[in-house]
Design a protein around this motif. Structure first.
Motif, PDB file in Angstrom:
ATOM      1  N   LEU A 100      40.731  14.600  20.028  1.00 34.27           N
ATOM      2  CA  LEU A 100      41.420  15.149  18.867  1.00 34.27           C
ATOM      3  C   LEU A 100      40.427  16.059  18.160  1.00 34.27           C
ATOM      4  O   LEU A 100      39.429  15.599  17.602  1.00 34.27           O
ATOM      5  N   ILE A 101      40.692  17.346  18.223  1.00 33.65           N
ATOM      6  CA  ILE A 101      39.804  18.335  17.618  1.00 33.65           C
ATOM      7  C   ILE A 101      40.276  18.616  16.199  1.00 33.65           C
ATOM      8  O   ILE A 101      41.452  18.914  15.970  1.00 33.65           O
ATOM      9  N   LEU A 102      39.363  18.495  15.247  1.00 33.41           N
ATOM     10  CA  LEU A 102      39.647  18.787  13.848  1.00 33.41           C
ATOM     11  C   LEU A 102      39.041  20.146  13.522  1.00 33.41           C
ATOM     12  O   LEU A 102      37.818  20.302  13.534  1.00 33.41           O
ATOM     13  N   GLY A 151      32.917  21.083   1.387  1.00 32.90           N
ATOM     14  CA  GLY A 151      33.601  20.644   0.183  1.00 32.90           C
ATOM     15  C   GLY A 151      34.427  19.375   0.353  1.00 32.90           C
ATOM     16  O   GLY A 151      34.107  18.498   1.168  1.00 32.90           O
ATOM     17  N   ASP A 152      35.520  19.300  -0.416  1.00 33.63           N
ATOM     18  CA  ASP A 152      36.332  18.085  -0.485  1.00 33.63           C
ATOM     19  C   ASP A 152      36.862  17.654   0.878  1.00 33.63           C
ATOM     20  O   ASP A 152      36.870  16.463   1.204  1.00 33.63           O
ATOM     21  N   ILE A 153      37.326  18.612   1.673  1.00 35.69           N
ATOM     22  CA  ILE A 153      37.946  18.244   2.951  1.00 35.69           C
ATOM     23  C   ILE A 153      36.914  17.672   3.909  1.00 35.69           C
ATOM     24  O   ILE A 153      37.145  16.646   4.559  1.00 35.69           O
ATOM     25  N   GLN A 154      35.741  18.301   3.985  1.00 28.83           N
ATOM     26  CA  GLN A 154      34.691  17.768   4.854  1.00 28.83           C
ATOM     27  C   GLN A 154      34.266  16.367   4.418  1.00 28.83           C
ATOM     28  O   GLN A 154      34.084  15.467   5.251  1.00 28.83           O
ATOM     29  N   LEU A 155      34.113  16.181   3.104  1.00 27.97           N
ATOM     30  CA  LEU A 155      33.713  14.869   2.597  1.00 27.97           C
ATOM     31  C   LEU A 155      34.776  13.816   2.882  1.00 27.97           C
ATOM     32  O   LEU A 155      34.473  12.676   3.221  1.00 27.97           O
ATOM     33  N   THR A 156      36.058  14.203   2.764  1.00 31.76           N
ATOM     34  CA  THR A 156      37.142  13.271   3.061  1.00 31.76           C
ATOM     35  C   THR A 156      37.090  12.835   4.515  1.00 31.76           C
ATOM     36  O   THR A 156      37.269  11.652   4.835  1.00 31.76           O
ATOM     37  N   ILE A 157      36.820  13.784   5.401  1.00 32.01           N
ATOM     38  CA  ILE A 157      36.776  13.469   6.832  1.00 32.01           C
ATOM     39  C   ILE A 157      35.659  12.468   7.131  1.00 32.01           C
ATOM     40  O   ILE A 157      35.877  11.448   7.800  1.00 32.01           O
ATOM     41  N   VAL A 158      34.448  12.743   6.654  1.00 30.51           N
ATOM     42  CA  VAL A 158      33.338  11.859   7.004  1.00 30.51           C
ATOM     43  C   VAL A 158      33.484  10.485   6.353  1.00 30.51           C
ATOM     44  O   VAL A 158      32.922   9.504   6.848  1.00 30.51           O
ATOM     45  N   GLN A 159      34.248  10.402   5.268  1.00 29.94           N
ATOM     46  CA  GLN A 159      34.455   9.119   4.606  1.00 29.94           C
ATOM     47  C   GLN A 159      35.646   8.351   5.171  1.00 29.94           C
ATOM     48  O   GLN A 159      35.785   7.154   4.937  1.00 29.94           O
ATOM     49  N   THR A 160      36.521   9.048   5.925  1.00 22.84           N
ATOM     50  CA  THR A 160      37.773   8.453   6.377  1.00 22.84           C
ATOM     51  C   THR A 160      37.798   8.179   7.872  1.00 22.84           C
ATOM     52  O   THR A 160      38.396   7.195   8.315  1.00 22.84           O
ATOM     53  N   GLN A 176      35.956   7.820  11.738  1.00 24.03           N
ATOM     54  CA  GLN A 176      34.756   7.595  12.538  1.00 24.03           C
ATOM     55  C   GLN A 176      34.800   8.582  13.700  1.00 24.03           C
ATOM     56  O   GLN A 176      35.403   8.324  14.738  1.00 24.03           O
ATOM     57  N   MET A 177      34.145   9.724  13.525  1.00 18.94           N
ATOM     58  CA  MET A 177      34.177  10.768  14.533  1.00 18.94           C
ATOM     59  C   MET A 177      33.137  10.511  15.613  1.00 18.94           C
ATOM     60  O   MET A 177      32.062   9.977  15.347  1.00 18.94           O
ATOM     61  N   ASP A 178      33.460  10.939  16.835  1.00 15.86           N
ATOM     62  CA  ASP A 178      32.450  10.910  17.894  1.00 15.86           C
ATOM     63  C   ASP A 178      31.343  11.898  17.598  1.00 15.86           C
ATOM     64  O   ASP A 178      30.208  11.713  18.017  1.00 15.86           O
ATOM     65  N   THR A 216      25.425  11.953   6.456  1.00 16.51           N
ATOM     66  CA  THR A 216      26.463  10.934   6.601  1.00 16.51           C
ATOM     67  C   THR A 216      26.399  10.268   7.980  1.00 16.51           C
ATOM     68  O   THR A 216      27.324   9.560   8.367  1.00 16.51           O
ATOM     69  N   GLU A 217      25.294  10.488   8.698  1.00 16.67           N
ATOM     70  CA  GLU A 217      25.039   9.861   9.993  1.00 16.67           C
ATOM     71  C   GLU A 217      26.143  10.146  10.999  1.00 16.67           C
ATOM     72  O   GLU A 217      26.549   9.277  11.789  1.00 16.67           O
ATOM     73  N   THR A 218      26.643  11.370  10.968  1.00 18.24           N
ATOM     74  CA  THR A 218      27.628  11.821  11.944  1.00 18.24           C
ATOM     75  C   THR A 218      26.899  12.562  13.054  1.00 18.24           C
ATOM     76  O   THR A 218      26.165  13.510  12.777  1.00 18.24           O
ATOM     77  N   PRO A 219      27.065  12.168  14.305  1.00 17.04           N
ATOM     78  CA  PRO A 219      26.331  12.830  15.395  1.00 17.04           C
ATOM     79  C   PRO A 219      26.673  14.319  15.505  1.00 17.04           C
ATOM     80  O   PRO A 219      27.816  14.717  15.298  1.00 17.04           O
ATOM     81  N   ILE A 220      25.693  15.116  15.826  1.00 15.36           N
ATOM     82  CA  ILE A 220      25.891  16.530  16.141  1.00 15.36           C
ATOM     83  C   ILE A 220      25.944  16.629  17.660  1.00 15.36           C
ATOM     84  O   ILE A 220      24.950  16.381  18.351  1.00 15.36           O
TER      85      ILE A 220
END
Length: 237
Positions: free
Chosen positions: A100-102, A109-118, A120-122, A148-152
């Motif tokens: 699922l590509i976002l 901003g708000d949308i990026q923060l919502t994603i990382v808080q909502t 669990q992305m690969d 936010t410890e999201t892998p690159i």
């Protein structure tokens, strides 16, 4: 830097490689995926009132552009945008997907923060062009996801070069090697270099992403297939 163009073609390339792929357009204010996929179909609603994505070019697709008229501005204040994002994430029948590509809007901003808080992305794929001005923004995005410890997962260098058909020369219009140096600095893969090509723009406007074309005869389509294959391999798929 062409994030939406890359997202659309990456989704198509993954689907062409046999992966079950969905694409969620999270640019609430400037959605473009309906145009790029050549569809105006309204998403259906299931028995539980959840959205059912439309199907286009082998990809399951949902975009705000499919829910409002194309010329209608979505004039909502900042706090409302995350609510739309959360609804798109929770209230959609995606079914079984491999990817699922976002497609993110610009900025941190708000949308990026919502994603990382909502969610669990690969991981995150960073799209940039070679010049330093683009890399400045890319580093800010990378900083947010690292915090936010999201892998690159890697970097894609878009508009990397122009292959001129009249003299068969390669020109680095936006500089050379910026994406490669940034990937090395971060210790992440360079997933691929995509050329600056008029057909890519034209095919997006026509609603038929260039990745649909035969990679044996279209080098841009081949480049997207390589990026998709590298991304899948990096995730062990």
């Amino acid at each position: 830097v062409g994030k939406s163009t890359v997202s659309a073609n990456l989704a198509v390339a993954l689907a062409r490689l046999g992966y079950r792929t969905g694409l969620l357009d999270l640019d609430i204010y400037g959605p473009s995926m309906a145009l790029m996929f050549g569809t105006k179909e309204l998403p259906d609603a299931g028995e539980d009132e959840r959205f059912i994505p439309v199907q286009a070019h082998g990809v399951k697709l949902l975009s705000m552009a499919l829910l409002v008229d194309g010329d209608t501005p979505l004039a909502v204040r900042g706090p409302l945008a995350p609510r739309y994002v959360q609804q798109f994430l929770r209230d959609v029948e995606w079914g079984g997907l491999d990817f699922l590509i976002l497609d993110m809007p610009p900025g941190t901003g708000d949308i990026q923060l919502t994603i990382v808080q909502t969610v669990q992305m690969d991981g995150v794929v960073v799209v940039t062009t070679p010049q330093e001005m683009a890399l400045i923004d890319a580093r800010k995005a990378v900083g947010l996801y690292q915090r936010t410890e999201t892998p690159i997962l890697g970097i894609i260098e878009n508009m990397s070069y122009f292959h001129c058909p009249s003299d068969n020369q390669v020109y680095h219009i936006f500089g050379e090697g910026g994406g490669e140096r940034e990937a090395a600095r971060l210790g992440v893969p360079l997933l691929g270099k995509l050329p600056l090509d008029p057909r890519t723009r034209a095919s997006s406007d026509e609603g038929s992403p260039v990745a649909l074309e035969d990679p044996a005869t279209n080098p841009v389509s081949a480049a997207f297939r390589t990026v998709a294959a590298n991304l899948a391999a990096g995730l062990g798929m």
